[in-house]
Enzyme design. Structure first.
Site, short mmCIF file in Angstrom:
data_model
loop_
_atom_site.label_atom_id
_atom_site.label_comp_id
_atom_site.label_asym_id
_atom_site.label_seq_id
_atom_site.Cartn_x
_atom_site.Cartn_y
_atom_site.Cartn_z
N CYS A 189 0.83 -1.21 0.00
CA CYS A 189 0.00 0.00 0.00
C CYS A 189 0.86 1.25 0.00
CB CYS A 189 -0.92 0.01 1.21
SG CYS A 189 -2.17 -1.29 1.12
N CYS A 342 12.01 6.64 -8.04
CA CYS A 342 10.55 6.47 -7.91
C CYS A 342 10.13 7.30 -6.71
CB CYS A 342 10.18 4.99 -7.77
SG CYS A 342 10.85 4.20 -6.30
#
Ligand SMILES: [Zn+2]
Length: 384
Positions: A189, A342
């Site tokens: 998540c 990222c």
């Protein structure tokens, strides 16, 4: 011998006492019960609150983390006034405010193969509120070896799952998933996101199943896997079979003690919020900034998803989402200096593995991702 209820407790639990299936004896069972909740995050928050409110006499909480700002979107047991505090203490205080009649034990610890038996020993039921595979397998094996039910839940974006793994009466998690997925295949998540209310639904289902197990009523989720799709608002039930060859609950178990779960799964046993590709492959945000300022020609490759570039972006970077990375290698040249990034460095570390195994040597991973850049180099960018 079940404990007695005071007049105050009778008033507090009157809506339970009115249900014939619960009644006074059921409420006494709840008071005598003990439940260990591993993780006080998205799933642990509603599970802990409802079990406390229901009057489960002894609740243990395990977590090693502190309350962070980005937790509050879903971890409703915590609040802004407790930012930076230990999660187990923040959760305990909220539960004791809700119900001072119960006992709340806290374990500010990282549950692992060394301490798991000691921590779990006093409890009848274990609730798995974790978000990583090593701890999920650890909890499963712990429950099989100690004969305790494992009330399982998991969440991602709009999808949730729940089950009760109880090897005495049905399959365990390993019967369903004998091997963990390859490292990096299933995003967490922290990387892929989750709708804040989703753990509310699944954690409440875990609390419901825990109460049913204690009370001995209804049909528990043993041998069934519940799949919830919040977008369709659909619930699907999948029947699960016990695997006779299961390595831990089968007839000839291979696993008879807790193992090294990080090695088994190939990933660390925590939500990876800061990714690293290993010291020789990492570059810090400050180092990258000074090399760029020095005029070095470095190709910046962003392996995030397109919608993340709307949140924050590095000037001059090119987008190559991790999912397309392996098929777009021809766009990269191994003679160039390349820095991959990222959000927090986890996905770019995986992209780096792909490049390294393709023979690239002049490639680095931005440690901590664009968030580390926002914190250490360019505070005009938001952290997300
Ligand atoms: Zn099994």
């Amino acid at each position: 011998m079940l404990p007695e209820l005071s007049h105050e407790e009778i008033l507090r639990y009157s809506r339970h006492l009115l249900i014939p299936d619960v009644g006074l004896s059921g409420q006494k069972k709840l008071k005598a019960a003990s439940v260990l909740i591993i993780g006080t995050g998205g799933l642990g928050s509603p599970a802990a609150l409802y079990l406390a409110a229901a009057g489960v006499g002894r609740i243990g909480l395990v977590d090693y983390d502190v309350v962070e700002f980005s937790n509050l979107q879903r971890q409703i047991i915590h609040g802004e006034s407790r930012l930076g505090d230990l999660k187990v203490e923040s959760a305990r205080d909220r539960m004791q405010d809700l119900n001072p009649e119960i006992q709340v034990d806290t374990y500010n610890d990282f549950i692992n193969s060394e301490n798991a038996f000691r921590i779990a020993e006093p409890y009848d039921i274990i609730v798995d509120g974790t978000d990583n595979f090593p701890t999920r397998y650890l909890i499963n094996d712990l429950c099989v070896l100690t004969g305790k039910p494992n009330v399982y839940g998991s969440i991602f974006r709009f999808d949730g799952q729940a089950s009760v793994f109880y090897a005495k009466e049905g399959p365990c998690y390993r019967c369903l998933f004998p091997e963990p997925p390859p490292p990096g295949l299933v995003p967490s998540c922290a990387e892929g996101g989750v709708l804040g209310v989703l753990p509310g639904t699944i954690g409440s289902i875990q609390a419901t199943e825990t109460l049913k197990l204690i009370l001995g009523i209804g049909e528990p989720l043993i041998g069934r896997l519940l799949l919830y799709d919040a977008l369709d608002l659909s619930f699907q039930m999948v029947k699960l079979q016990k695997n006779p060859n299961c390595k831990i609950c089968g007839s000839n178990p291979e696993i008879t003690a807790l193992i090294d779960y990080e090695a088994f799964c190939g990933i660390p046993a925590h939500d990876q919020d800061e990714g690293s590709a290993g010291a020789e492959w990492d570059i810090t945000a400050k180092e990258l900034s000074s090399r760029l300022k020095g005029g070095e020609k470095i190709r910046l490759i962003d392996v995030r998803e397109p919608h993340e570039r709307e949140i924050s972006n590095l000037e001059g970077s090119e987008l190559m989402p991790l999912g397309q990375f392996a098929s777009r290698l021809s766009e990269l040249d191994s003679s160039e200096e390349i820095v991959l990034f990222c959000k927090a460095g986890t996905r770019s570390a995986r992209a780096l593995e792909i490049l390294a195994s393709a023979g690239f040597k002049k490639v680095k991973n931005l440690k901590g991702g664009i968030n580390a850049w926002a914190i250490n180099v360019d505070p005009s960018l938001p952290v997300y």
